[in-house]
Design an enzyme around this catalytic site. Structure first.
Site, PDB file in Angstrom:
ATOM      1  N   SER A  66      38.921  45.431  45.685  1.00 26.68           N
ATOM      2  CA  SER A  66      39.297  44.039  45.934  1.00 26.68           C
ATOM      3  C   SER A  66      40.786  43.822  45.685  1.00 26.68           C
ATOM      4  CB  SER A  66      38.491  43.123  44.996  1.00 26.68           C
ATOM      5  OG  SER A  66      39.016  41.823  44.977  1.00 26.68           O
TER       6      SER A  66
ATOM      7  N   TYR B  79      35.439  41.085  36.022  1.00 23.64           N
ATOM      8  CA  TYR B  79      35.092  41.526  37.398  1.00 23.64           C
ATOM      9  C   TYR B  79      36.264  42.323  37.974  1.00 23.64           C
ATOM     10  CZ  TYR B  79      35.025  41.403  42.441  1.00 23.64           C
ATOM     11  OH  TYR B  79      35.116  41.774  43.762  1.00 23.64           O
TER      12      TYR B  79
ATOM     13  N   LYS C  79      36.810  46.596  38.989  1.00 25.98           N
ATOM     14  CA  LYS C  79      37.312  47.168  40.260  1.00 25.98           C
ATOM     15  C   LYS C  79      38.461  48.129  39.976  1.00 25.98           C
ATOM     16  CE  LYS C  79      34.433  45.307  43.076  1.00 25.98           C
ATOM     17  NZ  LYS C  79      33.435  46.171  43.746  1.00 25.98           N
TER      18      LYS C  79
END
Ligand code: WQD
Length: 337
Positions: free
Chosen positions: A124, A149, A153
């Site tokens: 992302s 989050y 990644k």
């Protein structure tokens, strides 16, 4: 070629399933359906006019891979399965480190065990944080994550890079998505948030459909052209096509030893929230009721992709316009009613 898609019943996974089939691959889905429904499988069978091979299993369970790799010779993996709600990750970080990071480590171990050499990983643009310069290139530094989050990644990218480096034949690509929106032309698959949507477009279309109150515009005091935050909104079908290009690129590296790289997958255009609202109204003829609210914590001002590397190396660039993405998102919402 048999391609395992973890999280293949999800928003991006299901759209990638269709493009894999269209390109002659044989995709196999593993999904625990924690953030999807079995209807996605049925609708994929309608779109592709062929049975879908899927396993309702958990990517955190080693038995999942033992079963799948025993029943199929897998040539490559596209790893979508992950939890992806930024806000939830702040409240429940361990769920994210387990579901996103531990599952990636298990997958890499199982790939090594079964001599599977090709991996495309769902990353992302959140890894860039607020870039110092825009458009953001792949040379831009990865910044300290502003959410667990985002951190998962970054960690997964590093774990995959190190594992590739240490191996003599693993080939992997991380795709850094910008903001995926829209839906397949058939309106049979699309973004299906279970519960109140955190993302802009599903909230907007649910609000216009009368399922939610007015859209809350989070922040109009950003240093942008109209004060609202800017993002790079990419049609999910363009994003799906990028995965097949990345997989093909890995397969083409068959004579090289290990290989790792990462790519921005965006349109290269930045659009503000208020511009999205006006573009949606113009494209669909629908009225968007919205209220101006303070900034949402953790949001950045602006990010959009430099897209030269994906174009030069993968031979991929986005083809669909913002208007097409918004039209397809609205068609999908209406099909759900
Ligand atoms: C976009 C813009 C909001 C909702 C996150 C993750 C990213 C990816 C996509 C998973 C922002 C504004 C939003 C609303 C609003 N996640 N907004 N009202 O935050 O850019 O990216 O989701 O793959 O990794 O970081 O996407 O759609 O939540 O927000 O004004 O009701 O819309 O403030 O400016 P975001 P988003």
């Amino acid at each position: 070629m048999n391609i395992l898609i973890t999280g293949g019943a999800g928003f991006i996974g299901s759209h990638t399933y269709v493009v894999l089939k269209e390109n002659g691959f044989n995709p196999i889905i593993v999904d625990n359906f924690s953030n999807s429904t079995i209807h996605v499988i049925q609708n994929l069978e309608t779109i592709c006019q062929s049975p879908v091979v899927y396993y309702q299993l958990d990517v955190n369970d080693p038995k999942t891979y033992n079963q799948v790799f025993k029943e199929h010779k897998i040539d490559g993996v596209i790893h979508f399965a992950a939890s992806k709600a930024v806000g939830e990750s702040v409240e429940n970080p361990l769920k994210y480190y387990k579901n996103n990071v531990a599952s990636t480590i298990l997958l890499l171990e199982k790939m090594q065990e079964h001599n599977i050499k090709n991996l495309v990983f769902s990353s992302s643009c959140t890894v860039y944080g607020q870039p110092a310069e825009l458009p953001v290139t792949e040379k831009s530094p990865v910044q300290v994550a502003i959410s667990p989050y985002g951190n998962t990644k970054q960690m997964c990218e590093e774990i995959i890079a190190d594992t590739t480096q240490a191996s003599n034949d693993l080939k992997a690509i991380s795709l850094r998505y910008f903001n995926p929106i829209g839906a397949h032309k058939s309106a049979l698959i699309g973004e299906l948030p279970l519960g109140p949507p955190a993302n802009l477009i599903p909230f907007l279309t649910q609000s216009v459909a009368g399922l939610r109150g007015p859209l809350q515009v989070f922040g109009t005091d950003y240093p942008t052209l109209d004060g609202s935050a800017v993002r790079d909104y990419i049609h999910v079908c363009d994003l799906a096509e990028a995965h097949v290009k990345a997989l093909q690129h890995l397969i083409d590296q068959k004579d090289t030893a290990s290989y790792y790289d990462f790519f921005n997958i965006g349109t290269g255009d930045g659009t503000s929230v208020l511009q999205i609202i006006h573009a949606f109204e113009k494209t669909t003829g629908e009225k968007v009721n919205y209220e101006l609210k303070p900034r949402r914590s953790g949001d950045i001002t602006a990010v959009y992709a430099a897209i030269g590397k994906s174009k030069d190396v993968l031979g991929w660039q986005s083809k669909r316009s913002l208007e097409e993405s918004l039209k397809d998102a609205w068609a999908w919402q209406k099909a759900l009613l």
